[in-house]
Design an enzyme around this catalytic site. Structure first.
Site, mmCIF file in Angstrom:
data_model
loop_
_atom_site.group_PDB
_atom_site.id
_atom_site.type_symbol
_atom_site.label_atom_id
_atom_site.label_comp_id
_atom_site.label_asym_id
_atom_site.label_seq_id
_atom_site.Cartn_x
_atom_site.Cartn_y
_atom_site.Cartn_z
ATOM 1 N N ASP A 29 113.810 31.812 18.182
ATOM 2 C CA ASP A 29 113.089 33.085 17.544
ATOM 3 C C ASP A 29 114.370 34.575 17.706
ATOM 4 O O ASP A 29 114.346 34.966 19.277
ATOM 5 C CB ASP A 29 111.711 33.507 19.085
ATOM 6 C CG ASP A 29 110.385 33.252 17.701
ATOM 7 O OD1 ASP A 29 110.232 33.727 17.179
ATOM 8 O OD2 ASP A 29 109.997 32.158 17.777
ATOM 9 N N ASP A 36 110.760 36.519 13.201
ATOM 10 C CA ASP A 36 109.330 37.636 13.751
ATOM 11 C C ASP A 36 109.025 38.237 13.189
ATOM 12 O O ASP A 36 109.753 39.774 13.066
ATOM 13 C CB ASP A 36 108.770 37.435 14.932
ATOM 14 C CG ASP A 36 108.316 37.473 15.500
ATOM 15 O OD1 ASP A 36 106.680 36.871 15.416
ATOM 16 O OD2 ASP A 36 107.591 38.574 16.935
ATOM 17 N N GLU A 63 108.635 35.188 9.150
ATOM 18 C CA GLU A 63 107.350 35.128 9.507
ATOM 19 C C GLU A 63 106.672 35.767 8.760
ATOM 20 O O GLU A 63 106.859 37.214 8.768
ATOM 21 C CB GLU A 63 106.723 35.066 11.061
ATOM 22 C CG GLU A 63 104.938 35.090 10.895
ATOM 23 C CD GLU A 63 105.002 35.705 12.180
ATOM 24 O OE1 GLU A 63 103.668 35.390 12.549
ATOM 25 O OE2 GLU A 63 105.895 36.523 12.689
ATOM 26 N N HIS A 84 102.582 27.932 17.013
ATOM 27 C CA HIS A 84 102.138 28.400 18.108
ATOM 28 C C HIS A 84 101.068 29.853 18.339
ATOM 29 O O HIS A 84 100.143 29.796 18.694
ATOM 30 C CB HIS A 84 103.226 29.474 19.490
ATOM 31 C CG HIS A 84 103.830 30.028 18.237
ATOM 32 N ND1 HIS A 84 104.608 29.931 17.042
ATOM 33 C CD2 HIS A 84 103.694 31.794 18.439
ATOM 34 C CE1 HIS A 84 104.669 31.531 17.149
ATOM 35 N NE2 HIS A 84 104.266 31.753 17.376
ATOM 36 N N ASP A 85 100.421 30.190 16.176
ATOM 37 C CA ASP A 85 99.908 30.802 16.420
ATOM 38 C C ASP A 85 98.416 30.256 15.934
ATOM 39 O O ASP A 85 97.550 30.783 15.230
ATOM 40 C CB ASP A 85 99.994 31.882 15.424
ATOM 41 C CG ASP A 85 100.572 32.991 16.237
ATOM 42 O OD1 ASP A 85 101.185 32.870 17.318
ATOM 43 O OD2 ASP A 85 101.825 33.506 15.606
#
Length: 582
Positions: free
Chosen positions: A108, A215, A273, A350-351
């Site tokens: 990440d 990210d 993202e 994961h979100d």
């Protein structure tokens, strides 16, 4: 000619387009030392499991040193590993373990913000004259007519509070789009950008990392005059302001510089993202090969199905229709046709809540069919495929009877606290509505410990896990499913191999929607460059549905179904089928 224009047809193949990427959430994957917290040695111990599944790339969520206010997305040192995860040397071993098996590892890249504990921010806040002062956004306060101090703007953060935090040391506010402990970096500063490139990127690329999931990639460029956001909620000082910090005026300049200065010197790939960017033409500006910025992005329209409207109502649930999902998928499957862009296929991360619980059914009688139908859906989509840990065994949301005390995520808890306050003042039912939304969509669902076996704590840890293990871990786990040729895990293994066998059709094929208004079944075709056709038929309901009306002039050959007793004219509950038309 547009810079994006290329000859229509099949995209150029690359290793990262062909890849199946598996996201590991390190806190919850595998604990090797019994402290209840997942770690890098634990991941290494399961590398052969991932290889046998059919994974090509491991994406490791943040493992950098951090106070863990936001599960590692608040980084205090880009060049160190959070001690409970291990060491930099452990990451070296993980890179080697992946490479030895013909797999790759991506990390990440979290560079919109740091932790307040990062040395850069400590210096920045120390005085107004510190050389790193402009590495973050500092602004003086405003005052109302009564002399009360106000934030520089009325922006709402992603975590349901003001996006500005007061700092006593220098008597100014700093910007944080996320938690107060996550101050935003100022990409306007060339020195800050170069430090990011060295510390967050080259340090790891030189150790052999194969790329990054980037990210919050469209938030680096802000409108730095910081105008107030329009008032859409008169009862609140803070207002949604995403249009003032997403896709800002210099964002493509910054990403092109990142590519030219750093990424172009390595054989790596990036996936960004990309939130709040609904226009495919604008998305193409990020992912067009000719633009030299990102290789692909995650677009979240499907993930947002069932969420409330706007940032402030994210967890105030809404009803969604299958026809909406179809239009979303068609939009993002087709936007790369005839150009040099690329896309992604995913339904979990994961979100968000687990896909089975959100888009199908986690009821015991429908769970397995739901899991395998969604698997067929994912492997037949064009783009690079991303799986989230536990998706391959059919992990589901935490039980709805679990109280708010079992939720750990800062976002969920902040939304719940805000709902409690509003329920006592202006919106009496808000707490119940937000809790219903959290039960479906909270980030916590994906963060429960991985379910490895039927031993205590699901084989995740010999100690007390940092987060409660799912009640159904004895029924849904790797050990049981590895022994069952008809399990969800076995089905995923078969499908991932099939996706590679028919790569021109599934990974690169042209998507076309069939029967877009049908609210029960989702039907589409895939066309390869050599004119091979696949027909995909998915029942998204608990009821049997008639087989859709399609052209039967050519013979259909059943390639795979998630039912062993498929009935030609009827789709059983949550049945998925793929036909080949020769």
């Amino acid at each position: 000619m547009s810079p994006h224009s290329v000859k229509a047809g099949q995209p150029t193949a690359t290793w990262w387009k062909d890849a199946t990427v598996y996201q590991v959430y390190p806190a919850s994957f595998k604990d090797s030392d019994g402290d209840g917290w997942g770690d890098i040695p634990g991941i290494i111990s399961k590398i052969d499991y991932l290889k046998e599944l059919g994974v090509d790339v491991v994406w490791l969520s943040p493992m950098f040193d951090s106070p863990q206010e936001d599960m590692g997305y608040d980084i205090s040192d880009y060049e160190a590993v959070y001690p409970r995860y291990g060491t930099v040397e452990d990451i070296d071993l993980l890179i080697q373990a992946c490479h030895d098996r013909g797999m790759k590892l991506i990390l990440d890249l979290v560079v919109n913000h740091t932790s307040t504990e990062h040395n850069w921010f400590k210096e920045s806040r120390s005085s107004k004259t510190n050389p790193k002062r402009d590495w973050y956004f500092w602004r003086p306060p405003r005052y109302d007519e009564n002399g009360n101090r106000l934030a520089p703007t009325n922006y709402r953060s992603y975590f349901a509070d003001s996006a500005w935090a007061w700092d006593e040391t220098t008597q100014e506010y700093y910007l944080h789009l996320y938690a107060e402990s996550q101050p935003d970096l100022n990409w306007e500063s060339e020195e800050a950008r170069n430090a990011i490139y060295d510390s967050a990127m080259r340090f790891w690329l030189d150790r052999g990392v194969d790329g990054f999931r980037v990210d919050t990639v469209n938030k680096y460029s802000k409108h730095v005059d910081f105008p107030d956001a329009p008032i859409v909620d008169p009862s609140n000082f803070i207002q949604p302001a995403t249009h003032l910090y997403c896709n800002g005026p210099r964002i493509h300049e910054f990403l092109r510089e990142m590519h030219d200065k750093v990424l172009s010197n390595y054989d790596v790939f990036t996936v960004g993202e990309l939130s709040l960017t609904p226009d495919p033409k604008h998305v193409l500006d990020y992912v067009s090969a000719s633009e030299k910025q990102l290789d692909m992005v995650f677009q979240f329209d499907m993930i947002h199905l069932g969420m409330g409207h706007g940032l402030e109502d994210k967890y105030d649930p809404t009803e969604w229709k299958l026809s909406e999902m179809k239009q979303i998928m068609a939009k993002w499957q087709k936007f790369i046709e005839g150009n040099d862009g690329w896309t992604t296929a995913f339904c979990e991360n994961h979100d968000n809540g687990r896909a089975i619980s959100r888009f199908a059914s986690d009821e015991p009688e429908f769970w397995q069919a739901s899991a395998t139908m969604l698997a067929i859906f994912m492997i037949t989509l064009t783009g690079t495929l991303f799986l989230y840990q536990g998706q391959e065994i059919g992990m589901i949301n935490m039980p709805s009877e679990w109280p708010i005390d079992e939720y750990k995520d800062i976002e969920a808890l902040n939304y719940y606290k805000e709902a409690e306050r509003l329920s006592m003042t202006s919106d009496p039912t808000r707490k119940e509505r937000i809790m219903r939304g959290l039960q479906k969509m909270a980030r916590d669902h994906a963060r429960l410990p991985m379910q490895w076996d039927s031993t205590p704590n699901s084989g995740f840890s010999t100690g007390i896990p940092w987060m409660r293990t799912h009640d159904k871990y004895k029924e849904i786990n790797v050990e049981i499913e590895e022994k069952d040729p008809n399990s969800v895990l076995s089905f995923w293994k078969k499908l991932l191999a099939l996706r590679k066998d028919y790569r021109d059709l599934f990974i690169y094929g042209i998507f076309d929607l069939v029967d877009p208004e049908n609210e029960g079944t989702f039907t589409y075709t895939k066309l390869s460059n050599d004119n091979q056709i696949a027909l995909v038929v998915l029942n998204f309901t608990k009821e049997p549905k008639p087989f859709p009306e399609v052209d039967r002039s050519k013979k259909l050959k059943l390639l795979i179904s998630n039912y062993s007793d498929s009935q030609p004219e009827t789709l059983q509950p949550f049945e998925g089928r793929v036909y080949l038309n020769f």
